[in-house]
Each structure stands twice: as structure tokens, then as C-alpha cells.
Design an enzyme around this catalytic site. Structure first.
Site, PDB file in Angstrom:
ATOM      1  N   ASN A   1       8.608 -40.880  12.327  1.00 24.40           N
ATOM      2  CA  ASN A   1       7.278 -40.212  12.320  1.00 24.40           C
ATOM      3  C   ASN A   1       7.575 -39.167  13.488  1.00 24.40           C
ATOM      4  OD1 ASN A   1       7.613 -42.535  13.866  1.00 24.40           O
ATOM      5  ND2 ASN A   1       5.074 -42.877  14.267  1.00 24.40           N
TER       6      ASN A   1
ATOM      7  N   GLU B   1       4.858 -36.909  15.405  1.00 25.13           N
ATOM      8  CA  GLU B   1       3.413 -36.738  15.797  1.00 25.13           C
ATOM      9  C   GLU B   1       3.398 -35.361  16.344  1.00 25.13           C
ATOM     10  OE1 GLU B   1       2.303 -40.144  18.087  1.00 25.13           O
ATOM     11  OE2 GLU B   1       2.101 -41.424  16.291  1.00 25.13           O
TER      12      GLU B   1
ATOM     13  N   CYS C   1       4.452 -39.007   9.035  1.00 25.80           N
ATOM     14  CA  CYS C   1       5.027 -40.479   8.665  1.00 25.80           C
ATOM     15  C   CYS C   1       6.608 -40.471   8.418  1.00 25.80           C
ATOM     16  CB  CYS C   1       4.359 -41.212   7.697  1.00 25.80           C
ATOM     17  SG  CYS C   1       2.566 -41.540   8.164  1.00 25.80           S
TER      18      CYS C   1
ATOM     19  N   GLU D   1       8.073 -42.029   6.260  1.00 28.06           N
ATOM     20  CA  GLU D   1       8.492 -42.070   4.774  1.00 28.06           C
ATOM     21  C   GLU D   1       8.501 -40.554   4.416  1.00 28.06           C
ATOM     22  OE1 GLU D   1       6.169 -43.908   6.291  1.00 28.06           O
ATOM     23  OE2 GLU D   1       5.819 -45.891   5.536  1.00 28.06           O
TER      24      GLU D   1
ATOM     25  N   CYS E   1       1.490 -46.000   4.718  1.00 24.29           N
ATOM     26  CA  CYS E   1      -0.026 -45.687   4.294  1.00 24.29           C
ATOM     27  C   CYS E   1      -0.089 -45.281   2.970  1.00 24.29           C
ATOM     28  CB  CYS E   1      -0.157 -44.366   5.392  1.00 24.29           C
ATOM     29  SG  CYS E   1       0.209 -42.805   5.148  1.00 24.29           S
TER      30      CYS E   1
ATOM     31  N   CYS F   1       1.740 -42.036   1.855  1.00 24.71           N
ATOM     32  CA  CYS F   1       3.119 -42.252   1.609  1.00 24.71           C
ATOM     33  C   CYS F   1       3.354 -43.166   0.677  1.00 24.71           C
ATOM     34  CB  CYS F   1       3.731 -42.997   2.937  1.00 24.71           C
ATOM     35  SG  CYS F   1       3.787 -41.819   4.359  1.00 24.71           S
TER      36      CYS F   1
HETATM   37  N1  THU Z   1       3.272 -44.264  10.589  1.00 34.39           N
HETATM   38  C1  THU Z   1       4.382 -44.066   9.650  1.00 34.39           C
HETATM   39  O1  THU Z   1       5.189 -43.201  10.162  1.00 34.39           O
HETATM   40  N2  THU Z   1       4.616 -44.792   8.682  1.00 34.39           N
HETATM   41  C2  THU Z   1       3.809 -45.910   8.343  1.00 34.39           C
HETATM   42  O2  THU Z   1       4.200 -46.429   7.224  1.00 34.39           O
HETATM   43  C3  THU Z   1       2.692 -46.155   9.102  1.00 34.39           C
HETATM   44  C4  THU Z   1       2.186 -45.136   9.991  1.00 34.39           C
HETATM   45  C5  THU Z   1       2.948 -43.511  11.618  1.00 34.39           C
HETATM   46  C6  THU Z   1       1.874 -42.577  11.914  1.00 34.39           C
HETATM   47  C7  THU Z   1       1.705 -42.234  13.313  1.00 34.39           C
HETATM   48  O3  THU Z   1       2.732 -41.559  13.760  1.00 34.39           O
HETATM   49  C8  THU Z   1       1.708 -43.813  13.883  1.00 34.39           C
HETATM   50  O4  THU Z   1       2.737 -44.375  12.835  1.00 34.39           O
HETATM   51  C9  THU Z   1       0.830 -44.540  13.957  1.00 34.39           C
HETATM   52  O5  THU Z   1      -0.130 -44.462  12.814  1.00 34.39           O
END
Ligand code: THU
Length: 133
Positions: free
Chosen positions: A42, A44, A53, A55, A86, A89
Site C-alpha cells: 500500500n 498512502e 492498496c 493489491e 477491500c 480491490c
Molecule cells: N489496505 C490494503 O492495502 N489492502 C487491503 O486489503 C486492505 C487495506 C490498505 C489501505 C490503507 O493504506 C491501509 O491499508 C488502511 O486501510
């Protein structure tokens, strides 16, 4: 039987996550139709909704490498709860995965907590075939 190198790639990717806001590190990996493994973490952003994310990163890496089908997938995250993909994804995986695609949801050490099929995570989904008139 889950592919150990797929899960190891997701664990390694998680270590590279850029998550200064949530501090929630996630790694993901997908195996393509050639057996190649592509990973993502991920990423941000100070403008929060612009974060991506793990994925999404793994899928983008696969496309860049020429893969067009996801054969197996793994997501690695911490905490007591399952780090399932999520909603967005799930749809991204759907674009390249069959209904029986295995998605392994793992803890930070790479231990599988639970494996799902894509169909379980995204039932009655909309995909490329739905665009055929
Ligand atoms: N996140 C992912 O990268 N993948 C997931 O399957 C769930 C959430 C990340 C997004 C964000 O940067 C952090 O986790 C918190 O939601």
C-alpha cells in the site's frame, strides 16, 4: 496447496509499504498465467483518498510484466482481524481472476489465516463478459 513463494513475496512487499498515516502495512502478491509472481504494497498519500492498496500495486506490476490472468493471490497484513481485500480491490482482482481464484489471507509472518475464492469474496460479480452485448 498454497504457493509458498507467492506468500513470501507478499510478506517482503509488506515490509516496503508506505503507510505513514494509518501505519497499517499491507503486502500483496499475484501469480500470473506464466507462473510469474508480482507484488505490491500500500502507498498512502497526504491527500488521503489518493492512497492505493497493496493489491492494486500487485495487479499493476502484473500488467506491466505482460501477465493477464491471476492464478493465485495472497494478501499479508497485521492485526487480530483478517486483512481481506477491500471492495475495490476485489473488483480489481475480478478483472483478471476466475471465480475459483484462491486468495490467501495471511498474517504478517505469512501464515495463512484463511483462504477464500474470489466468488466467495465477490459473489454475482460484474466482469469483462458482462460487457458482451
Ligand atoms: N489496505 C490494503 O492495502 N489492502 C487491503 O486489503 C486492505 C487495506 C490498505 C489501505 C490503507 O493504506 C491501509 O491499508 C488502511 O486501510
Amino acid at each position: 496447496m498454497a504457493d509458498k513463494s507467492l506468500i513470501a513475496a507478499a510478506v517482503e512487499a509488506r515490509a516496503k509499504a508506505y503507510a505513514p498515516y494509518s501505519r497499517f502495512l499491507v503486502g500483496a502478491a499475484v501469480k500470473d498465467e506464466y507462473g510469474a509472481i508480482h507484488a505490491g504494497c500500500n502507498v498512502e498519500n497526504a491527500a488521503y483518498p489518493q492512497g492505493t492498496c497493496a493489491e492494486a500495486g500487485a495487479v499493476a506490476a502484473m500488467i506491466m510484466a505482460g501477465g493477464r490472468k491471476i492464478i493465485e493471490a495472497a494478501v499479508v497484513g497485521g492485526g487480530a482481524n483478517l486483512v481481506t481485500p477491500c471492495g475495490g480491490c476485489r473488483q480489481k482482482l475480478r478483472e483478471f481472476g476466475a471465480p475459483d481464484l484462491a486468495i490467501h489471507v495471511c498474517d504478517e509472518s505469512g501464515q495463512i489465516k484463511r483462504s477464500f475464492t474470489l466468488e466467495e469474496l465477490l459473489p454475482s460479480s460484474f466482469g469483462p463478459e458482462n460487457l458482451i452485448p
